[in-house]
Motif scaffolding. Structure first.
Motif, PDB file in Angstrom:
ATOM      1  N   PRO A 246       0.829  -1.216   0.000  1.00 15.91           N
ATOM      2  CA  PRO A 246       0.000   0.000   0.000  1.00 15.91           C
ATOM      3  C   PRO A 246       0.864   1.267   0.000  1.00 15.91           C
ATOM      4  O   PRO A 246       1.781   1.397   0.810  1.00 15.91           O
ATOM      5  CB  PRO A 246      -0.811  -0.115   1.291  1.00 15.91           C
ATOM      6  N   VAL A 247       0.583   2.163  -0.924  1.00 13.98           N
ATOM      7  CA  VAL A 247       1.271   3.456  -1.010  1.00 13.98           C
ATOM      8  C   VAL A 247       0.191   4.528  -1.037  1.00 13.98           C
ATOM      9  O   VAL A 247      -0.652   4.556  -1.950  1.00 13.98           O
ATOM     10  CB  VAL A 247       2.170   3.549  -2.261  1.00 13.98           C
ATOM     11  N   TYR A 248       0.216   5.376  -0.047  1.00 14.44           N
ATOM     12  CA  TYR A 248      -0.828   6.378   0.156  1.00 14.44           C
ATOM     13  C   TYR A 248      -1.058   7.201  -1.106  1.00 14.44           C
ATOM     14  O   TYR A 248      -0.135   7.774  -1.691  1.00 14.44           O
ATOM     15  CB  TYR A 248      -0.433   7.300   1.308  1.00 14.44           C
ATOM     16  N   GLY A 249      -2.317   7.268  -1.527  1.00 12.06           N
ATOM     17  CA  GLY A 249      -2.688   8.104  -2.653  1.00 12.06           C
ATOM     18  C   GLY A 249      -2.346   7.531  -4.002  1.00 12.06           C
ATOM     19  O   GLY A 249      -2.692   8.124  -5.035  1.00 12.06           O
ATOM     20  N   VAL A 250      -1.679   6.385  -4.031  1.00  9.47           N
ATOM     21  CA  VAL A 250      -1.330   5.749  -5.296  1.00  9.47           C
ATOM     22  C   VAL A 250      -2.240   4.546  -5.526  1.00  9.47           C
ATOM     23  O   VAL A 250      -2.993   4.501  -6.495  1.00  9.47           O
ATOM     24  CB  VAL A 250       0.160   5.330  -5.316  1.00  9.47           C
ATOM     25  N   ASN A 251      -2.174   3.587  -4.616  1.00 17.12           N
ATOM     26  CA  ASN A 251      -3.103   2.463  -4.720  1.00 17.12           C
ATOM     27  C   ASN A 251      -4.085   2.429  -3.540  1.00 17.12           C
ATOM     28  O   ASN A 251      -4.709   1.416  -3.265  1.00 17.12           O
ATOM     29  CB  ASN A 251      -2.357   1.128  -4.854  1.00 17.12           C
ATOM     30  N   THR A 252      -4.172   3.578  -2.849  1.00 20.86           N
ATOM     31  CA  THR A 252      -5.180   3.752  -1.796  1.00 20.86           C
ATOM     32  C   THR A 252      -5.899   5.073  -2.010  1.00 20.86           C
ATOM     33  O   THR A 252      -5.457   5.925  -2.779  1.00 20.86           O
ATOM     34  CB  THR A 252      -4.560   3.776  -0.385  1.00 20.86           C
ATOM     35  N   GLY A 253      -7.004   5.244  -1.294  1.00 23.22           N
ATOM     36  CA  GLY A 253      -7.672   6.528  -1.293  1.00 23.22           C
ATOM     37  C   GLY A 253      -6.855   7.567  -0.537  1.00 23.22           C
ATOM     38  O   GLY A 253      -5.754   7.289  -0.046  1.00 23.22           O
ATOM     39  N   MET A 254      -7.422   8.766  -0.418  1.00 19.91           N
ATOM     40  CA  MET A 254      -6.726   9.879   0.239  1.00 19.91           C
ATOM     41  C   MET A 254      -7.438  10.242   1.531  1.00 19.91           C
ATOM     42  O   MET A 254      -8.632  10.004   1.706  1.00 19.91           O
ATOM     43  CB  MET A 254      -6.700  11.093  -0.692  1.00 19.91           C
ATOM     44  N   GLY A 255      -6.684  10.851   2.457  1.00 20.71           N
ATOM     45  CA  GLY A 255      -7.261  11.352   3.694  1.00 20.71           C
ATOM     46  C   GLY A 255      -7.903  10.246   4.502  1.00 20.71           C
ATOM     47  O   GLY A 255      -7.307   9.187   4.735  1.00 20.71           O
TER      48      GLY A 255
ATOM     49  N   LEU B 259     -10.017   8.272   3.610  1.00 25.58           N
ATOM     50  CA  LEU B 259     -10.302   7.106   2.768  1.00 25.58           C
ATOM     51  C   LEU B 259      -9.035   6.334   2.407  1.00 25.58           C
ATOM     52  O   LEU B 259      -9.047   5.509   1.500  1.00 25.58           O
ATOM     53  CB  LEU B 259     -11.022   7.554   1.488  1.00 25.58           C
ATOM     54  N   SER B 260      -7.967   6.600   3.131  1.00 26.06           N
ATOM     55  CA  SER B 260      -6.702   5.928   2.794  1.00 26.06           C
ATOM     56  C   SER B 260      -6.726   4.431   3.095  1.00 26.06           C
ATOM     57  O   SER B 260      -5.851   3.694   2.635  1.00 26.06           O
ATOM     58  CB  SER B 260      -5.544   6.585   3.553  1.00 26.06           C
ATOM     59  N   LYS B 261      -7.719   3.982   3.856  1.00 20.99           N
ATOM     60  CA  LYS B 261      -7.817   2.542   4.136  1.00 20.99           C
ATOM     61  C   LYS B 261      -8.416   1.779   2.958  1.00 20.99           C
ATOM     62  O   LYS B 261      -8.387   0.548   2.936  1.00 20.99           O
ATOM     63  CB  LYS B 261      -8.663   2.312   5.394  1.00 20.99           C
ATOM     64  N   VAL B 262      -8.959   2.499   1.991  1.00 25.43           N
ATOM     65  CA  VAL B 262      -9.590   1.863   0.835  1.00 25.43           C
ATOM     66  C   VAL B 262      -8.519   1.556  -0.219  1.00 25.43           C
ATOM     67  O   VAL B 262      -7.825   2.465  -0.683  1.00 25.43           O
ATOM     68  CB  VAL B 262     -10.675   2.772   0.230  1.00 25.43           C
ATOM     69  N   ARG B 263      -8.363   0.295  -0.571  1.00 24.59           N
ATOM     70  CA  ARG B 263      -7.431  -0.092  -1.628  1.00 24.59           C
ATOM     71  C   ARG B 263      -8.113   0.077  -2.985  1.00 24.59           C
ATOM     72  O   ARG B 263      -9.284  -0.257  -3.160  1.00 24.59           O
ATOM     73  CB  ARG B 263      -6.971  -1.536  -1.444  1.00 24.59           C
ATOM     74  N   LEU B 264      -7.361   0.570  -3.953  1.00 23.26           N
ATOM     75  CA  LEU B 264      -7.897   0.830  -5.283  1.00 23.26           C
ATOM     76  C   LEU B 264      -7.561  -0.309  -6.234  1.00 23.26           C
ATOM     77  O   LEU B 264      -6.444  -0.843  -6.205  1.00 23.26           O
ATOM     78  CB  LEU B 264      -7.315   2.139  -5.838  1.00 23.26           C
ATOM     79  N   THR B 265      -8.521  -0.643  -7.066  1.00 25.27           N
ATOM     80  CA  THR B 265      -8.265  -1.638  -8.103  1.00 25.27           C
ATOM     81  C   THR B 265      -7.356  -1.021  -9.166  1.00 25.27           C
ATOM     82  O   THR B 265      -7.139   0.201  -9.204  1.00 25.27           O
ATOM     83  CB  THR B 265      -9.573  -2.081  -8.753  1.00 25.27           C
ATOM     84  N   GLU B 266      -6.836  -1.867 -10.054  1.00 25.13           N
ATOM     85  CA  GLU B 266      -5.988  -1.353 -11.138  1.00 25.13           C
ATOM     86  C   GLU B 266      -6.762  -0.363 -12.002  1.00 25.13           C
ATOM     87  O   GLU B 266      -6.216   0.660 -12.437  1.00 25.13           O
ATOM     88  CB  GLU B 266      -5.451  -2.508 -11.978  1.00 25.13           C
ATOM     89  N   ALA B 267      -8.014  -0.651 -12.265  1.00 22.83           N
ATOM     90  CA  ALA B 267      -8.833   0.277 -13.054  1.00 22.83           C
ATOM     91  C   ALA B 267      -9.018   1.603 -12.315  1.00 22.83           C
ATOM     92  O   ALA B 267      -8.939   2.682 -12.913  1.00 22.83           O
ATOM     93  CB  ALA B 267     -10.190  -0.355 -13.366  1.00 22.83           C
TER      94      ALA B 267
END
Length: 474
Positions: free
Chosen positions: A42-51, A53-61
């Protein structure tokens, strides 16, 4: 051609060209950072949300759209916009921080940023409303045109940024990098410091003119009175040189506003140096978050601009005091008991009011200045559902400083007009050190032999003799 980030001057108007070797280093950092991101940690703001919402992991899309979305969703500001020179300083400061390698952005993004800096346009960046732990709102507006978002300005004209630059898709980490740190405050502070340095020279010269024209006792400016303070000693030397040989003093002691001129102006120069040092720290330190340091992404607090905010506040207060002292001297210049000249520096006191209203303008200006001196970094306002629970409002601090510089110029112009009129009425010699200044005034201000709209004279002084940015007349 720029070989090192330290060579970039946020206050400089020249086009920018980056050396190939520097771009090669940036490309190598980018490649290494992308390899690190492949680990899927996990890298903040790259593959996670911000602020919050940083606990939310983002899909590749999600990640492919996320970096541009960061700019879209945070561009909530509006007019008034920064003046073009300040907007350009923000962009150059952003470039300086990118060239440290901490942001690990691509060479394509760096080229796009340089193209915008070298264009005749600047982003429409809001001057107010940066209520976050860093500068994400103004930086979203500053960076938007790089990807066709937002507005550009040329003078007072606005045009859409869509299609202005070649299409560029932000890659991993690049959107958050554009929003990170305090490059806006640092760039604007660097520009303000340049202007304040020029203003400090004007403060000294005009004070010396007032000292000379009233025949003030020179005892307060003697070298021995500056023991232990090198900055004060230099300021005393400047005043003595500019004011010229001491005549027979009109009184044992001049009013306090004359006697303290050296101390007041030395304090301005000291605080200016402290701001310069803070700007240097902002550009050499780590301000990105997450920053790419020693092969890994590290969350930092480089967005917390307390250093810059505090010294912007300090210089604002120093200028406010200098303006008050200048306004006090102006009042004394209208007093025959101090100058030995006609009341209010009128050619015919009574039928003519002289420069009394010029002093009234200076009084109003110093009143405006006082309202800028409240420290900015005193709020614990929370945003982002408590994730950002303190902030420094450094964007506000540097904005206050820019306004303090503008207003202090106005009081200086008021005093300078009175100094020139006092010399004219005294018919005495103008000290050699002040002849160029007085001639510059005479080039734009006709002799004062009757009342007239003195605001026009003050405007001419501000746009010529007291200008701080020769390229713009500002």
């Amino acid at each position: 051609m720029i070989n090192d980030p330290a060579e970039l001057d946020p206050a400089g108007p020249e086009p920018i060209e980056l050396a190939p070797a520097l771009l090669e280093r940036m490309a190598a950092v980018r490649a290494a950072a992308l390899r690190t991101l492949d680990s899927d940690e996990p890298v903040y703001g790259v593959n996670t949300g911000m602020g919050n919402l940083s606990k939310v992991r983002l899909t590749e899309a999600d990640q492919r759209a996320h970096q541009r979305n960061l700019l879209l969703g945070r561009a909530v500001g509006g007019p008034p916009w920064l003046p073009p020179d300040e907007s350009r300083a923000v962009l150059i400061a952003r470039l300086k921080t990118f060239l440290t390698g901490d942001a690990a952005v691509s060479v394509d993004l760096i080229h796009q940023l340089v193209a915008l800096i070298n264009s005749p346009y600047t982003p429409a960046i809001p001057a107010e409303g940066a209520g976050s732990a860093g500068e994400i709102i103004p930086l979203a507006h500053a960076a938007g045109p790089l990807v066709g978002i937002g507005w550009l300005q040329a003078g007072s004209e606005l045009q859409t940024a869509e299609g202005f630059l070649p299409a560029l898709e932000l890659g991993p980490k690049e959107g958050i990098a554009l929003l990170a740190g305090t490059p806006g405050t640092a760039g604007r502070a660097a520009l303000a410091a340049r202007k304040a340095s020029r203003l400090a020279d004007h403060l000294t010269a005009v004070a010396a003119g007032a000292i000379a024209v009233v025949g003030a006792n020179r005892d307060p400016y003697q070298p021995s009175a500056a023991r232990g303070d090198d900055v004060l000693a230099v300021e005393f030397a400047r005043l003595r040189e500019l004011a010229g040989p001491e005549p027979e003093p009109r009184s044992l002691q001049a009013p306090v506003s004359f006697r303290v001129a050296g101390h007041v102006n030395a304090h301005v120069r000291r605080t200016l140096q402290q701001l310069d040092d803070a700007v240097e720290r902002a550009f050499t330190g780590v301000s990105d978050s997450p920053a790419y340091l020693e092969g890994d992404f590290v969350g930092t607090a480089g967005f917390h601009g307390i250093d810059l905010a505090a010294y912007c506040d300090h210089l604002t207060a120093a200028l406010a005091h200098a303006a008050e002292v200048s306004t006090a001297r102006l009042h004394r210049l209208l007093d025959p008991s101090v100058t030995g000249l006609t009341a209010q520096l009128a050619c015919e006191p009574g039928p003519q009011a002289g420069l009394v209203a010029v002093h009234k303008r200076a009084v109003a200006t110093t009143h405006q200045l006082r309202r800028l001196t409240l420290p900015t970094a005193i709020s614990t306002a929370e945003t982002s559902n408590g994730q950002e629970d303190v902030q420094t409002f450094s964007w506000e601090a540097v904005g206050n400083l820019a306004e303090a510089i503008r207003l202090t110029r106005e009081t200086t112009a008021c005093e300078l007009l009175a100094v020139r009129q006092a010399f004219a009425l005294s018919a005495g010699p103008i000290p050699p050190g002040l002849r160029d200044l007085i001639q510059a005034v005479d080039d734009v201000v006709p002799p004062i032999d009757a009342d007239r709209p003195f605001g026009e004279d003050l405007t001419r002084l501000l746009t010529t003799v007291l200008q701080l940015s020769p390229a713009t007349g500002a």
